[in-house]
Design a protein around this motif. Structure first.
Motif, short mmCIF file in Angstrom:
data_model
loop_
_atom_site.label_atom_id
_atom_site.label_comp_id
_atom_site.label_asym_id
_atom_site.label_seq_id
_atom_site.Cartn_x
_atom_site.Cartn_y
_atom_site.Cartn_z
N LYS A 19 0.85 -1.20 0.00
CA LYS A 19 0.00 0.00 0.00
C LYS A 19 0.89 1.24 0.00
N SER A 20 1.21 1.73 -1.19
CA SER A 20 1.98 2.97 -1.28
C SER A 20 1.84 3.55 -2.67
N THR A 21 1.87 4.87 -2.75
CA THR A 21 1.79 5.54 -4.06
C THR A 21 3.07 5.31 -4.87
N LEU A 22 4.09 4.80 -4.18
CA LEU A 22 5.38 4.53 -4.82
C LEU A 22 5.25 3.55 -6.00
N LEU A 23 4.30 2.61 -5.89
CA LEU A 23 4.18 1.54 -6.89
C LEU A 23 3.78 2.11 -8.26
N GLN A 24 2.71 2.90 -8.27
CA GLN A 24 2.26 3.51 -9.53
C GLN A 24 3.31 4.48 -10.05
N ALA A 25 3.93 5.21 -9.11
CA ALA A 25 4.92 6.21 -9.51
C ALA A 25 6.11 5.53 -10.18
N GLU A 26 6.49 4.35 -9.69
CA GLU A 26 7.62 3.65 -10.30
C GLU A 26 7.29 3.27 -11.75
N LEU A 27 6.08 2.73 -11.95
CA LEU A 27 5.69 2.33 -13.31
C LEU A 27 5.69 3.55 -14.24
N ARG A 28 5.11 4.66 -13.76
CA ARG A 28 5.06 5.87 -14.59
C ARG A 28 6.46 6.39 -14.91
N ALA A 29 7.35 6.34 -13.91
CA ALA A 29 8.73 6.81 -14.13
C ALA A 29 9.43 5.95 -15.17
N LEU A 30 9.25 4.63 -15.06
CA LEU A 30 9.92 3.73 -16.00
C LEU A 30 9.42 3.94 -17.42
N VAL A 31 8.10 4.07 -17.55
CA VAL A 31 7.54 4.28 -18.89
C VAL A 31 8.05 5.61 -19.46
N GLU A 32 8.12 6.63 -18.60
CA GLU A 32 8.60 7.96 -19.03
C GLU A 32 10.02 7.89 -19.60
N ILE A 33 10.85 7.00 -19.02
CA ILE A 33 12.23 6.89 -19.52
C ILE A 33 12.24 6.46 -20.98
N TYR A 34 11.36 5.49 -21.31
CA TYR A 34 11.45 4.88 -22.64
C TYR A 34 10.46 5.46 -23.66
N ASP A 35 9.40 6.10 -23.20
CA ASP A 35 8.47 6.76 -24.12
C ASP A 35 7.69 7.83 -23.35
N ARG A 36 8.14 9.06 -23.47
CA ARG A 36 7.53 10.17 -22.73
C ARG A 36 6.08 10.40 -23.13
N LYS A 42 -5.98 3.39 -16.29
CA LYS A 42 -6.01 2.64 -15.03
C LYS A 42 -7.24 1.72 -15.02
N ILE A 43 -6.99 0.43 -14.85
CA ILE A 43 -8.08 -0.54 -14.84
C ILE A 43 -8.48 -0.81 -13.38
N HIS A 44 -7.46 -0.75 -12.51
CA HIS A 44 -7.62 -1.08 -11.09
C HIS A 44 -6.38 -0.46 -10.43
N ASP A 45 -6.38 -0.30 -9.09
CA ASP A 45 -5.20 0.28 -8.42
C ASP A 45 -3.91 -0.44 -8.79
N ARG A 46 -4.04 -1.75 -9.11
CA ARG A 46 -2.84 -2.54 -9.41
C ARG A 46 -2.68 -2.88 -10.89
N VAL A 47 -3.65 -2.48 -11.71
CA VAL A 47 -3.61 -2.92 -13.12
C VAL A 47 -3.67 -1.72 -14.07
N PHE A 48 -2.69 -1.65 -14.98
CA PHE A 48 -2.61 -0.53 -15.92
C PHE A 48 -2.41 -1.04 -17.33
N VAL A 49 -3.05 -0.32 -18.27
CA VAL A 49 -2.79 -0.56 -19.69
C VAL A 49 -2.02 0.67 -20.17
N VAL A 50 -0.92 0.43 -20.89
CA VAL A 50 -0.09 1.55 -21.35
C VAL A 50 0.07 1.44 -22.86
N ASP A 51 -0.21 2.54 -23.53
CA ASP A 51 -0.06 2.58 -24.98
C ASP A 51 1.21 3.36 -25.28
N GLY A 52 2.25 2.67 -25.71
CA GLY A 52 3.51 3.37 -25.95
C GLY A 52 4.47 2.49 -26.72
#
Ligand SMILES: C[S@@+](CC[C@H](N)C(=O)[O-])C[C@H]1O[C@@H](n2cnc3c(N)ncnc32)[C@H](O)[C@@H]1O
Length: 342
Positions: A19-36, A42-52
């Motif tokens: 339970k921490s906002t760190l989890l989503q932030a990590e995914l967003r940071a990683l995606v930002e590195i490779y495709d800004r 967001k499908i669920h707090d733990r599930v994301f679809v990313v188009d990139g």
């Protein structure tokens, strides 16, 4: 021949359950590195679809808090599951003699995992008659994620383990109670958006946990510690994993002895490992942060771990990009502040 994975398709990611906002932030940071420009759904707090445009494996290899992920095949309401699964062209993603398994993560309270697994298994066999099931050594895993009234189906070939257990601090040649756990240290490195081959500085490196995780993702590392014992210990720990820093410098980080780093990640001294100059943690934090902008370039990041009780006064040289909290025990909640250089 492996079926090539088209990089432009949508990907899915399932985060771990802390339970921490760190989890989503990590995914967003990683995606930002490779495709800004990548877009998130967001499908669920733990599930994301990313188009990139990036390979999901790149993110999975680096991620600390990402349990699994891969290419998105479909997502639908639970009542449409049979029709949706049966209409997936599995043959476009797997070769004719594929060895596969189906794995279902059920985030809902309904006992549906087995049913979904069976439907996936028969749909794959119908489309690819020579496909074989192996739970032990599959080459592709078809993943189902059930959340609320929603089903997501994806495919992955990424199975390697992250090795958190084998890198437990107690198994290293040099130990100190102030050590950070590898999973947390990796998450911090990812929040700094450092790329492979760039230089990451940890100015209060202690036993080297951050340096180890940054080196493992392919960054060049520099550590600084005022204690010679810690510097030697950090080098021994790095060597234990066959890693080497650009340098581990025995110096005072309140007068940073280096001119440039692409990213900075650190866990400031507090409590038992307070500063050599006897400064209060709050003063040390402010003094340290005031010179970080001379080292890390504009638009890049500095990730600082500090006790939640000690706040960072808004510094002029930075924008506070993110703030997270991580509960450690009843007397310590860690704050993680991500600063972007102005
Ligand atoms: C919280 S510990 C870091 C722990 C580290 N993240 C790890 O996982 O092992 C803080 C470290 O800062 C060092 N330190 C304290 N004051 C310092 C200063 N002025 N300059 C550089 N290092 C300092 C301490 O010796 C200690 O090793």
């Amino acid at each position: 021949m492996e079926t090539p994975i088209p990089e432009s398709r949508k990907k899915f990611f399932l985060l771990s359950g802390e339970k921490s906002t760190l989890l989503q932030a990590e995914l967003r940071a990683l995606v930002e590195i490779y495709d800004r420009k990548a877009r998130f759904e967001k499908i669920h707090d733990r599930v994301f679809v990313v188009d990139g445009k990036f390979s999901p494996d790149t993110i999975l290899k680096r991620g600390a808090y990402i349990n699994t992920g891969g290419l998105l095949l479909t997502h639908c309401k639970m009542e449409d599951m049979e029709r949706s699964i049966n209409s997936i062209a599995f043959e476009d993603f797997m070769e004719s003699s594929v060895i596969f398994s189906a794995s279902v993560f059920n985030l809902s309270h309904k006992p549906l995992s087995e049913k979904v697994e069976v439907i996936i298994g028969s749909a794959v066999k119908r489309r690819i008659p020579d496909a074989r099931v192996s739970l032990k050594d599959p080459k592709k895993i078809v993943i189902g994620i059930i959340s609320d009234n929603h089903l997501l189906i994806g495919v992955t070939d990424y199975m390697s383990k992250k090795g958190w257990r084998s890198r437990r601090p107690r198994t290293r040649p040099f130990f100190h109670p102030s050590v950070l756990y590898p999973k947390f240290a990796r998450g911090l490195v990812n929040l700094s958006r450092v790329r492979e081959g760039e230089v990451l500085l940890d100015p209060f490196c202690g036993t080297g946990s951050i340096l180890i995780e940054a080196s493992l993702i392919g960054a060049k590392t520099v550590g600084i510690d005022v204690s010679m014992k810690m510097c030697r210990g950090a080098m021994d720990n790095l060597r234990h994993y066959g890693l080497e820093a650009l340098g581990v410098i025995n110096s005072d980080s309140l007068r940073l002895p280096i001119r440039h780093a692409d990213a900075m990640v650190t866990d400031i001294p507090y409590g038992r490992c307070s500063s050599s100059r006897g400064l209060k943690t709050k003063d040390l934090l402010q003094e340290f942060v005031s010179q970080a902008g001379d080292v890390v370039p504009r638009g890049r990041y500095c990730v600082i771990v500090h006790p939640k009780t000690i706040e960072l006064d808004s510094p002029e040289a930075f924008d506070v990009k993110e703030d997270h909290e991580v509960y450690v025990h009843s007397r310590l909640t860690r704050a993680v502040t991500v600063l972007e250089m102005r």
